[in-house]
Design an enzyme around this catalytic site. Sequence first.
Site, PDB file in Angstrom:
ATOM      1  N   HIS A 188      15.782 -11.842 -22.047  1.00  0.00           N
ATOM      2  CA  HIS A 188      14.671 -11.203 -21.667  1.00  0.00           C
ATOM      3  C   HIS A 188      13.537 -11.271 -22.758  1.00  0.00           C
ATOM      4  CE1 HIS A 188      16.256  -7.675 -24.792  1.00  0.00           C
ATOM      5  NE2 HIS A 188      16.164  -8.899 -25.330  1.00  0.00           N
ATOM      6  N   SER A 211      19.991 -11.708 -25.284  1.00  0.00           N
ATOM      7  CA  SER A 211      18.911 -11.934 -25.963  1.00  0.00           C
ATOM      8  C   SER A 211      18.850 -12.860 -26.965  1.00  0.00           C
ATOM      9  CB  SER A 211      18.453 -10.407 -26.697  1.00  0.00           C
ATOM     10  OG  SER A 211      17.269 -10.438 -27.052  1.00  0.00           O
TER      11      SER A 211
END
EC number: 3.4.21.92
Length: 194
Positions: free
Chosen positions: A124, A99
């Site tokens: 993501h 992330s």
Amino acid sequence: MHNLIPTVIEHTGNYERVFDIYSRLLRERIIFLSGEINDLKADTVIAQLLFLESEDSNKDIYLYLNSPGGSITAGLAIYDTMQYIKPDVRTICIGQAASMGAFLLAGGAKGKRESLAYSRIMIHQPWGGISGQASDINIQANEILRLKKLIIDIMSNQIGIDKEKLALDMERDYFMTSNDALKYGLIDSILVRE
């Protein structure tokens, strides 16, 4: 950081100095960012980056990352500082960069983004819990969409990938090995013992 921080004893002439391991590594221009990225950790990393720039603005800084991600705004503050300071920031993934951790890994100086062989990298889309009145939910949803576009714009420029492909890959958790991340453009090399 950890509850138990190792110390290092340095002998200089007739004196001994005791350093916590992170302070000693900072003298070698090494910064560790591990765990969840939050405002407190961002403040610490930013202070270290600015300090090392003031010490020598021509020598590379090494940022070791082992993070599952965290706050977008805290991560963007670190990223902005990495881009603002004069020294190149070399990023090295140890363990995982997921992330916002992957975003910071990709934000290192081009040609100087690295990973250990068995690290994992994951990208993501931004996410967050939203609650409140309908108008507040709409405001928060629009802000998350704005941040998503910003992250995609920055990352696609940083790693040289098409924005549409990156956006599609970020729709769900997209895990990569170090080799996958190298092919993807998130890193420039995999560190192995010579």
